[in-house]
Design an enzyme around this catalytic site. Structure first.
Site, mmCIF file in Angstrom:
data_model
loop_
_atom_site.group_PDB
_atom_site.id
_atom_site.type_symbol
_atom_site.label_atom_id
_atom_site.label_comp_id
_atom_site.label_asym_id
_atom_site.label_seq_id
_atom_site.Cartn_x
_atom_site.Cartn_y
_atom_site.Cartn_z
ATOM 1 N N SER A 104 -8.515 -3.776 7.035
ATOM 2 C CA SER A 104 -7.599 -3.035 6.164
ATOM 3 C C SER A 104 -6.137 -3.344 6.490
ATOM 4 O O SER A 104 -5.698 -4.468 6.382
ATOM 5 C CB SER A 104 -7.905 -1.537 6.264
ATOM 6 O OG SER A 104 -7.234 -0.801 5.288
ATOM 7 N N ASP A 246 -2.404 -2.947 0.900
ATOM 8 C CA ASP A 246 -2.687 -3.346 2.269
ATOM 9 C C ASP A 246 -3.678 -4.503 2.232
ATOM 10 O O ASP A 246 -4.011 -5.026 1.168
ATOM 11 C CB ASP A 246 -3.211 -2.172 3.090
ATOM 12 C CG ASP A 246 -4.504 -1.600 2.528
ATOM 13 O OD1 ASP A 246 -4.780 -1.818 1.332
ATOM 14 O OD2 ASP A 246 -5.235 -0.926 3.275
ATOM 15 N N ASP A 248 -6.882 -5.031 2.539
ATOM 16 C CA ASP A 248 -8.111 -5.028 1.744
ATOM 17 C C ASP A 248 -7.941 -4.307 0.415
ATOM 18 O O ASP A 248 -8.903 -4.114 -0.323
ATOM 19 C CB ASP A 248 -9.274 -4.428 2.531
ATOM 20 C CG ASP A 248 -9.137 -2.930 2.767
ATOM 21 O OD1 ASP A 248 -8.003 -2.422 2.731
ATOM 22 O OD2 ASP A 248 -10.166 -2.273 2.992
ATOM 23 N N ASP A 250 -7.451 -1.266 -0.524
ATOM 24 C CA ASP A 250 -8.032 0.037 -0.848
ATOM 25 C C ASP A 250 -6.954 1.114 -0.903
ATOM 26 O O ASP A 250 -7.249 2.281 -1.144
ATOM 27 C CB ASP A 250 -9.147 0.420 0.123
ATOM 28 C CG ASP A 250 -8.673 0.622 1.562
ATOM 29 O OD1 ASP A 250 -7.503 0.276 1.865
ATOM 30 O OD2 ASP A 250 -9.476 1.105 2.384
#
EC number: 5.4.2.10
Length: 452
Positions: A104, A246, A248, A250
């Site tokens: 992440s 960010d 990833d 999410d």
């Protein structure tokens, strides 16, 4: 072995904490546990596996795929895609589980493994505990039940995933983004192709930064954890707003046309009003965590929207939403869950919905975000301490009580161990920023003294 799973999967320094052996073993254990739970009953299991662009994701992906296939699970390898894309495809393709390799917002040396159950939902705590237990038993000598011959899993690349996910994102928008100029900062991460494609299809004029991942530059001075580049680009290009993801994707933070940050609380507030207006905010309720700014709570009360609080972590927000049928929830950090269209936080979807509100109203993001006033809030991360003793230290409890007495009804204190990093987070909220800083500094010193 301490608990491997944190609030967002298993995470650590790749090839040190998170090794190929661990990734393979956890994948086999996950297959066995889900099979025992009846997830694969009566059919051959299928898994969707994706990753962010980190260099370590290449060998970790190979380990996960090997582990799943060796356990008899067919694998659809979707390549570099955001976490919410893997979750979406797990559900859309009818897969039995999904696996995402990402750390992440963490720095490049880290990586992580997240598992999704059928439908694209994060695993319940009890299933994670069972996976750890089965993995630990195997390490101490318990043999795997290994299929042979035609029983082993087959692996194929699923290149259609990106287009399928982008089509889903654009298809759920309430209106197009024509006329908006938007800067996207992709953090050199998993959304570097997805997000620009989705915003462009929706009609926005784009300026894209941080979208040239090389495996080593993810989150490096860019993205939602480093907004300075995005702020400067929005002002330089005269954009209507900026969106920062960010690694990833999410999560999503935003920047208004003046270069001012719009955080997750403000995004939630804007989206809550938009969803209520089109009768999509079920029970007129929004779910957020104890880290949400007090100004958010006050704004929702003023607007007649009920605010339900949970512990920190988007999984707990999601659990509350699913249990009671709520449609919107999220975190100040920018994890926003729009449950009608996603099973987890989705930064690209959040950014699209926020931009759609700007386009639909003709108001600036700055004006829309002014629905709430952020009260001064100071967050201090204290590393290199024993975070497991946060709730049991008498010395720390005394320091917190003294701080709460000083702040009275005009502020609050929150101490919590990070679920993804080896540190303790100290949050202090007060009507005056200098008081918040002073109290937070003293509490950080107390954490070091008590837990160091």
């Amino acid at each position: 072995m301490g608990r491997l799973f944190g609030t967002d999967g298993v995470r650590g320094v790749a090839n040190a904490d998170l090794t190929a052996e661990l990734a393979l073993g956890l994948s086999v254990a996950a297959a066995h546990v889900l099979a025992e739970a009846g997830t694969f009953a009566g059919h051959r299991a299928t898994a969707v596996v994706g990753r962010d662009p980190r260099a370590s994701g290449e060998f970790l992906e190979a380990a996960v795929v090997a582990g799943l296939a060796s356990a008899g699970v067919d694998v659809l390898r979707v390549g570099v895609l955001p976490t919410p894309a893997v979750a979406h495809l797990t559900g859309a393709l009818g897969a039995d589980l999904g696996v995402m390799l990402s750390a992440s917002h963490n720095a490049m040396p880290d990586n992580g493994i997240k598992f999704f159950a059928r439908g694209g939902h994060k695993l319940a705590d009890e299933l994670e505990d069972r996976i750890e237990s089965v993995y630990a038993d195997h390490r101490t000598g318990a043999p795997w039940d290994r299929p042979t011959g035609s029983g082993v899993g087959r692996v194929r690349d699923y290149d259609e995933g990106l287009d399928q996910y982008v089509a889903h994102l654009v298809g759920v928008l309430p209106n197009r983004l024509d006329g908006l100029k938007i800067v996207l900062d992709e953090a050199h991460g998993a959304a570097s192709r997805v997000s620009p494609e989705a915003f462009a299809r929706a009609g926005a004029e784009l300026v894209t930064i941080g979208a040239v991942p090389d495996g080593l530059n993810i989150n490096d001075g860019c993205g939602s954890t480093h907004l300075d580049l995005l702020k400067a680009a929005v002002v330089e290009h005269g954009a209507d707003l900026g969106i920062g993801h960010d690694g990833d994707a999410d999560r999503c933070l935003a920047v208004d046309h003046t270069g001012a940050e719009v955080d997750g609380d403000q995004i939630l507030a804007v989206l809550a009003l938009a969803m209520r207006e089109r009768e999509a905010l079920r029970s007129d309720t929004v779910v957020a965590t104890v880290m949400s700014n007090l100004g958010f709570k006050l704004a929702m009360e003023r607007e007649g929207i009920r605010f339900v609080q949970t512990g920190v972590g988007d999984r707990y927000v999601l659990e509350e939403m699913k249990e009671h049928g709520y449609a919107l929830g999220g975190e100040q950090s920018g994890h926003v869950i729009i449950l009608d269209h996603a099973t987890t936080g989705d930064g690209t979807l959040t950014g699209l919905m926020l931009a759609a509100r700007v386009a639909q109203t003709g108001r600036t993001l700055r004006d829309l975000a002014s629905v709430m006033e952020r009260l001064p809030q100071v967050l201090v991360n204290v590393p290199d301490v024993d975070k497991s003793r946060v709730t049991s230290s008498a010395e720390l409890a005394t320091a917190v009580a003294e701080a709460e007495r000083e702040l009275g009804s005009t502020g609050r204190v929150l101490l919590r161990p990070s679920g993804t990093e080896p540190l303790v987070r100290v949050m202090v909220e007060a009507a005056d920023i200098e008081q918040a800083r002073s109290v937070a500094g003293r509490l950080a010193d107390s954490v070091k003294s008590a837990l160091g």
